[in-house]
Design a protein around this motif. Structure first.
Motif, PDB file in Angstrom:
ATOM      1  N   SER A  72       0.823  -1.203   0.000  1.00 25.74           N
ATOM      2  CA  SER A  72       0.000   0.000   0.000  1.00 25.74           C
ATOM      3  C   SER A  72       0.861   1.259   0.000  1.00 25.74           C
ATOM      4  O   SER A  72       0.561   2.238  -0.698  1.00 25.74           O
ATOM      5  N   ARG A  76       0.752   4.187  -2.846  1.00 23.55           N
ATOM      6  CA  ARG A  76       0.300   5.520  -2.428  1.00 23.55           C
ATOM      7  C   ARG A  76       1.430   6.548  -2.421  1.00 23.55           C
ATOM      8  O   ARG A  76       1.218   7.712  -2.771  1.00 23.55           O
ATOM      9  N   HIS A  77       2.627   6.120  -2.003  1.00 22.55           N
ATOM     10  CA  HIS A  77       3.712   7.077  -1.796  1.00 22.55           C
ATOM     11  C   HIS A  77       4.927   6.812  -2.679  1.00 22.55           C
ATOM     12  O   HIS A  77       5.853   7.631  -2.691  1.00 22.55           O
ATOM     13  N   ARG A 215       1.507   9.872 -11.103  1.00 18.79           N
ATOM     14  CA  ARG A 215       1.390  11.146 -10.394  1.00 18.79           C
ATOM     15  C   ARG A 215       1.025  12.274 -11.356  1.00 18.79           C
ATOM     16  O   ARG A 215       0.177  13.115 -11.027  1.00 18.79           O
ATOM     17  N   HIS A 218      -2.487  12.237 -12.081  1.00 21.17           N
ATOM     18  CA  HIS A 218      -3.323  12.255 -10.867  1.00 21.17           C
ATOM     19  C   HIS A 218      -4.127  10.955 -10.762  1.00 21.17           C
ATOM     20  O   HIS A 218      -5.303  10.955 -10.405  1.00 21.17           O
ATOM     21  N   SER A 222      -5.919   6.118  -3.873  1.00 12.90           N
ATOM     22  CA  SER A 222      -5.929   6.540  -2.478  1.00 12.90           C
ATOM     23  C   SER A 222      -6.047   5.354  -1.537  1.00 12.90           C
ATOM     24  O   SER A 222      -5.538   5.379  -0.413  1.00 12.90           O
ATOM     25  N   ARG A 223      -6.728   4.290  -1.982  1.00  6.50           N
ATOM     26  CA  ARG A 223      -6.865   3.072  -1.182  1.00  6.50           C
ATOM     27  C   ARG A 223      -6.548   1.872  -2.082  1.00  6.50           C
ATOM     28  O   ARG A 223      -7.435   1.114  -2.469  1.00  6.50           O
ATOM     29  N   ARG A 356      -1.918   1.209 -10.835  1.00  8.92           N
ATOM     30  CA  ARG A 356      -2.462   1.845  -9.630  1.00  8.92           C
ATOM     31  C   ARG A 356      -2.377   0.946  -8.397  1.00  8.92           C
ATOM     32  O   ARG A 356      -2.226   1.436  -7.278  1.00  8.92           O
TER      33      ARG A 356
END
Length: 443
Positions: A72, A76-77, A215, A218, A222-223, A356
């Motif tokens: 995750s 996400r990061h 990125r 966009h 998020s999850r 993703r």
């Protein structure tokens, strides 16, 4: 931090963490008897050994949780952040194991601290293999993803040989008292410089081109874990099947075969023969990656799984023959399909999932497959051999995993070699999903 790192920099930064993980795996297994005396002293050495091996297995239990958490983080990061956290966790916990006081010094707290550190190792390792595979693949040039990903599998094999060799060298130089007092700590201490070098190299790299594009668009999830479970459950199922057969075969090659040889012969000979077979496996990994870039992943994965089922009985007969030469022949035969399976695991699990949710989905499926399923394979094999008195009995467990998985993959595994890694769609369309459900019997 460079936005266009050299291929060598990407490869070095990626492989060093994977090497540290498998080095620790090999060292712990090689000094398990000594650790039993140090942390679980009893009047029965068998009980001490079983306790030590039980703690070894704790890391496999925590792998799925680590895969979910670090996967995750990767989605996400960024892949780089996830890999940096993983290498700190693996190397830090391994180094601290080397510094732990013994049971004779602090009593009950010695095994408790060992268990906690093994939990940290399991959590960290849960995201390392697939995270490293994704990082290499997303930086790889078109048509060479399999060849690049093969380096992950090759580095793991080399790390096991290095870890086993370091323990054998120490045992040849030190007497049993020195080995139990302080000698066992030395290989674990090597994790500190390896971890620092890995962290330095990984932090100097930019994110992969695929993640930078997410990125820019966009499109970062998020999850991601929830999205992978909800929209990619068929990807998860097939990736779990892939990881299970790959992991079971690899743990037979890396650990159980040496155990089987040790029953009827010297432990040192068994470890040397197993190390020689692993070097053959290492040499085969790049060949498997190169071949998959030309003929596709699917034939190698399906063929490898079915080959394990066919070779299981003859290989176990050779390993249990009592002849080191015949045992080496059997292990080398086994290494051929196993190299293909491991390399395909490194790349197919990456290509199955959309950009993703790639880190989350691949890490979770892989950790579940190599943790509860494959991580217990050496124990199950040993129990079968002891319970039946037959050295061939462990082949039954291998066949029970490899044959049905091979047949299911023959019907349900899509070809992923040409899939763009920046694709944000699930690999399974409605027709492929229906085929998978039919193949597995799920509804």
């Amino acid at each position: 931090m460079s936005s266009s790192p050299s291929p060598r920099a990407v490869i070095a930064a990626t492989l060093i963490g994977n090497f540290t993980e498998w080095f620790d795996f090999a060292v712990y297994g090689a000094v398990a008897v000594t650790l039993g005396h140090v942390f679980f002293p009893t009047t029965d050495p068998v009980i001490s050994l079983l306790a030590s091996l039980g703690v070894f297995g704790v890391a496999f239990i925590f792998r799925p949780l680590g895969g979910a958490l670090l996967g995750s983080v990767g989605d996400r990061h960024g892949r780089r952040i996830s890999l940096s956290v993983a290498v700190v966790g693996i190397s830090g916990a391994t180094t601290l194991i080397a510094l732990l006081p013994s049971y004779a010094t602090i009593g009950f707290w010695a095994p408790v601290l060992l268990i906690l550190l093994r939990c940290v190792q399991g959590l960290s390792a849960g995201g390392e293999w697939t995270g490293a595979s994704a990082f290499l693949a997303e930086y790889a040039p078109a048509g060479r993803r399999g060849a690049r990903a093969s380096l992950i599998s090759a580095s793991g094999g080399l790390a096991i040989v290095a870890g086993t060799g370091s323990v054998l060298l120490l045992e040849s130089l030190l007497d049993p008292g020195q080995m139990q007092s302080w000698g066992w700590r030395l290989p674990f201490l090597l994790a500190a410089p390896l971890g620092l070098a890995g962290l330095y190299l990984r932090l100097r790299l930019d994110e992969t081109p695929v993640y930078r594009e997410l990125r820019r668009r966009h499109a970062v999830a998020s999850r991601p874990l929830r999205e992978a479970v909800r929209s990619g459950r068929h990807d998860l199922l097939i990736a779990f099947a892939c990881a299970s057969v790959t992991g079971v075969g690899f743990y037979y090659l890396a650990t159980y075969f040496a155990t089987a040889m040790s029953v009827g012969g010297p432990r040192t000979t068994a470890l040397l023969v197993c190390s020689a077979a692993l070097l053959v496996y290492v040499g085969l990994c790049p060949l498997a990656g190169w071949l998959s870039d030309r003929v596709g992943r699917r034939p190698i994965y399906v063929g490898g799984a079915l080959a394990l089922a066919v070779l299981a009985v003859p290989v176990l007969l050779l390993v249990g023959s009592g002849s080191p030469g015949l045992a080496l022949l059997g292990m080398c035969l086994f290494a051929v399909p196993q190299a293909g399976l491991n390399v395909m695991s490194s790349i197919v699990l990456v290509e199955l999932f959309p950009a993703r949710t790639r880190s989350s989905g691949a890490a979770l499926a892989y950790s579940l497959g190599v943790g509860p399923i494959a991580g217990t394979a050496p124990l199950v094999a040993t129990a079968l051999a002891a319970g039946t008195g037959s050295p061939v009995a462990p082949a039954l467990y291998l066949v029970a995993i490899a044959l049905p998985v091979g047949l299911v993959l023959a019907k349900g595994l899509p070809e992923t070699a040409d899939r763009p890694l920046n694709d944000t769609r699930a690999v399974f369309g409605p027709a492929a999903a229906a085929n998978w459900i039919s193949a597995t019997g799920n509804s």
